[in-house]
Design an enzyme around this catalytic site. Structure first.
Site, PDB file in Angstrom:
ATOM      1  N   CYS A 126       0.825  -1.207   0.000  1.00 17.17           N
ATOM      2  CA  CYS A 126       0.000   0.000   0.000  1.00 17.17           C
ATOM      3  C   CYS A 126       0.865   1.265   0.000  1.00 17.17           C
ATOM      4  CB  CYS A 126      -1.001  -0.055   1.156  1.00 17.17           C
ATOM      5  SG  CYS A 126      -2.373   1.080   0.915  1.00 17.17           S
ATOM      6  N   HIS A 214      -3.809  -5.377   0.292  1.00 18.99           N
ATOM      7  CA  HIS A 214      -3.229  -5.823   1.565  1.00 18.99           C
ATOM      8  C   HIS A 214      -3.182  -7.353   1.642  1.00 18.99           C
ATOM      9  CE1 HIS A 214      -3.007  -1.962   3.761  1.00 18.99           C
ATOM     10  NE2 HIS A 214      -3.909  -1.615   2.855  1.00 18.99           N
ATOM     11  N   GLU A 216      -1.843  -9.093   3.774  1.00 19.25           N
ATOM     12  CA  GLU A 216      -1.812  -9.570   5.164  1.00 19.25           C
ATOM     13  C   GLU A 216      -3.196  -9.797   5.754  1.00 19.25           C
ATOM     14  OE1 GLU A 216      -1.171  -6.604   4.074  1.00 19.25           O
ATOM     15  OE2 GLU A 216      -1.641  -4.991   5.460  1.00 19.25           O
ATOM     16  N   SER A 268      -0.095 -13.852  37.396  1.00 18.22           N
ATOM     17  CA  SER A 268      -1.446 -13.311  37.499  1.00 18.22           C
ATOM     18  C   SER A 268      -2.490 -14.394  37.254  1.00 18.22           C
ATOM     19  CB  SER A 268      -1.624 -12.212  36.448  1.00 18.22           C
ATOM     20  OG  SER A 268      -1.585 -12.800  35.158  1.00 18.22           O
ATOM     21  N   GLY A 269      -2.030 -15.573  36.833  1.00 14.38           N
ATOM     22  CA  GLY A 269      -2.981 -16.604  36.428  1.00 14.38           C
ATOM     23  C   GLY A 269      -3.213 -16.547  34.932  1.00 14.38           C
ATOM     24  N   GLY A 270      -2.805 -15.459  34.294  1.00 15.86           N
ATOM     25  CA  GLY A 270      -3.001 -15.308  32.851  1.00 15.86           C
ATOM     26  C   GLY A 270      -1.947 -16.066  32.056  1.00 15.86           C
ATOM     27  N   SER A 273       2.109 -14.406  31.798  1.00 12.40           N
ATOM     28  CA  SER A 273       3.004 -14.564  32.944  1.00 12.40           C
ATOM     29  C   SER A 273       3.232 -16.048  33.244  1.00 12.40           C
ATOM     30  CB  SER A 273       2.468 -13.831  34.177  1.00 12.40           C
ATOM     31  OG  SER A 273       1.241 -14.371  34.605  1.00 12.40           O
ATOM     32  N   SER A 274       2.220 -16.877  32.994  1.00 12.33           N
ATOM     33  CA  SER A 274       2.385 -18.314  33.277  1.00 12.33           C
ATOM     34  C   SER A 274       3.412 -18.933  32.336  1.00 12.33           C
ATOM     35  CB  SER A 274       1.046 -19.054  33.111  1.00 12.33           C
ATOM     36  OG  SER A 274       0.060 -18.473  33.927  1.00 12.33           O
TER      37      SER A 274
END
Ligand code: XMP
Length: 554
Positions: A126, A214, A216, A268-270, A273-274
């Site tokens: 583009c 595009h 993508e 955090s349990g997410g 981070s896990s």
């Protein structure tokens, strides 16, 4: 406007601002530092790993280009349009992104390509294509009719390596206000659509191409084929970027860099981070201490269950139940931003106190991921995700930062988690806001309200799992409304609380649609909540999309 953003929020004409809108009014309790340069963990393998460089001119789809290239198992990095890593021998090709600007705009981003074109394969998308055509003596003009959305390729030069395997009739996605109307003699048109004659071009004698559409985006049906033609056939990419190769190299790198140093990480349990914790655990084992703080606003039994999961994964984890402190500090607070700040600060205090009990810690590890770090997202001068920095945890603790996932997209983080042997229920968890249920209780927070919400939320989430709907939605939860309404249960009049169910589909949380869950399922959840959760007599389903609503109610 040349690369008019493709998605709904584009209407705001502030493509970069979307990131601000998305995040800055939130306070995530796990502060993250976002610029690559801030992280001290240098991964030398990145100079060895062959890569595609994506020069970012500010398009809303730049990250998408990166994801598509990574999906081809090719490592790539997104850098601002003016920060090409000259001298980096591992670069095997360059992609120029689109841009919100016209080549004629005073503020348009202009890259110096003299040392790139002719030396490395280049693909301009583009604005990237317009910029190269314009700077080579071609002509770019506002299109007679602006082209957005689908178009079909009418003519294709199948002999050109970029167009290999792409046939006339192939659908492509356009999103531009300017168009290339003339190209120098040294350029060849290699495909057209009905309205756009110079849809892609090839610069003769150079490994340089430009595409007006595009490739993508999902709706460009052969877009992946085109990108593969470029990345694999033209650039010669070995396609050796995989979760396994990432793990091997990163673990080796972490061992070398961290040596015998001690590291702390806030869980955090997410997912992010896990996965960061499990990866670090593989690298340095017991020298990693994870701290998981319960602020009392987690889901039903989440603290217990997730802590158990972490222990099963062999993590050295300290669980801290600080819920009493948070309930005390949140008592009577109704303003959502105040709630976020209290939880943010409280988290940092608790984390800091725990971390200080461990002697000789040198590093703070975080689950920062690539979309958080892409410096180029601020190339128009707008700071993004400032909320992540508010906590100042790294500064306060005076620790060095280690961010082993900072070059991965979310789906790659999940793939790494899977390859590390993490259970699916941890990897596929829905996103959950840092302040947790505090922002799903409208008005003030009490332990009793949290209890009601946890029970209702548990029924909804378990119901989604039981009906195989959990993985079909991006995020789901229940909101406790600050209203009571009349009902009748048995022969009794009731005057109790109302809750709203919220479930959305999305790919990145920037835009979202309400999930069209089956009526029968909603009816079952509603019945279960009203019959089993003391204090609730009414259940609503939120049918608002984002925008104009947001996913969370506060
Ligand atoms: P909204 O409500 O803006 O949310 O549509 C988009 C995504 O962000 C999550 N969210 C937060 N995450 N701290 C977080 O870590 C926060 O304060 C916060 N607020 C919203 C939300 O759950 C959704 O996934």
């Amino acid at each position: 406007m040349h690369d008019t953003p493709l998605f709904t929020r584009a209407a705001k004409k502030e493509p970069v601002l979307k990131n601000v809108f998305y995040t800055c009014h939130y306070f995530t309790y796990l502060p993250k530092i976002h610029y690559l340069c801030n992280s001290e963990t240098n991964y030398t393998f990145h100079t060895m790993q062959e890569k595609i460089i994506i020069l970012d001119f500010g398009s809303q789809t730049t990250q998408l280009i990166g994801r598509r290239v990574r999906e081809l198992n090719m490592y790539c990095e997104i850098v601002p349009y003016n920060k090409f890593p000259h001298g980096d021998k591992s670069v095997i090709g360059v992609i120029l992104s689109g841009s919100p600007f016209s080549v004629y705009d005073e503020k348009a981003f202009k890259a110096e390509l003299a040392e790139i074109r002719g030396h490395l394969p280049v693909l301009g998308i583009c604005y990237g294509a317009q910029f190269m055509a314009w700077t080579s003596g071609g002509n770019v003009e506002p299109a007679a009719s602006r082209e957005y959305g689908r178009a079909l390729l009418t003519e294709v030069n199948g002999a050109d390596p970029l167009m290999k395997g792409i046939k006339p009739g192939s659908q492509v996605w356009m999103s531009h206000g300017d168009t290339i109307t003339a190209i120098p003699d040294s350029f060849s048109v290699i495909a057209s659509t009905e309205k756009v004659r110079i849809a892609p071009y090839h610069i003769n004698g150079e490994q340089t191409w430009g595409v007006q559409f595009h490739p993508e985006v999902f709706h460009s049906v052969d877009g992946t084929q085109l990108l593969r033609n470029f990345v694999v056939d033209i650039c010669g990419g070995r396609q050796d970027w995989s979760a396994e190769s990432f793990i091997d190299t990163t673990v080796a790198q972490l061992r070398e860099q961290l040596g015998n140093d001690k590291v702390v990480l806030g869980l955090s349990g997410g997912v992010d981070s896990s996965v960061a914790a499990v990866l670090l655990n593989r690298a340095i084992g017991k020298n990693l201490t994870c701290i998981f703080v319960d602020h009392g606003m987690l889901r039903n039994d989440e603290f217990k269950n997730v802590l158990h999961d972490y222990e099963c994964l062999g993590l050295n984890v300290i669980g801290v139940d600080a819920s009493a402190k948070f309930f005390a500090e949140l008592a009577g607070v109704t303003d959502p931003e105040r709630k976020r700040k209290i939880i943010g600060k409280g988290f940092i205090d608790v984390f800091d106190e725990e971390a200080h009990k461990i002697t000789d810690v040198k590093w703070l590890a975080q689950g920062t991921i690539y979309p958080d770090c892409i410096e180029s997202l601020s190339i128009t001068g707008t700071t993004i995700k400032s909320h992540h920095n508010v906590g100042g945890l790294p500064e306060k603790m005076n620790l060095r930062l280690c961010e082993p996932l900072r070059l991965l997209f979310k789906d790659e983080v999940r793939a790494v988690g899977r390859a590390l042997g993490m259970p699916d229920h941890l990897i596929k968890r829905h996103p959950f806001p840092g302040p947790g249920l505090a922002v799903r209780i409208l008005g003030d927070i009490t332990p009793e309200k949290v209890r009601v919400l946890q029970e209702a939320d548990h029924i909804f989430i378990q119901g989604l799992r039981d009906h195989n709907l959990y993985d079909k939605v991006w995020q789901a939860g229940v909101i406790l409304l600050p209203v009571q309404s009349v009902g009748v249960m048995g022969d009794e009049r009731t005057y109790e609380r109302a809750v709203a169910l919220r479930a959305v589909t999305s790919t990145d949380a920037m835009t979202a649609d309400w999930a069209h869950l089956p009526y029968e399922f909603l009816a079952e959840v509603s019945n279960n909540i009203i019959n089993h959760v003391r204090g609730v007599n009414r259940v609503c389903y939120d049918i608002s999309s984002k925008p104009p609503a947001t996913i969370e109610w506060e």
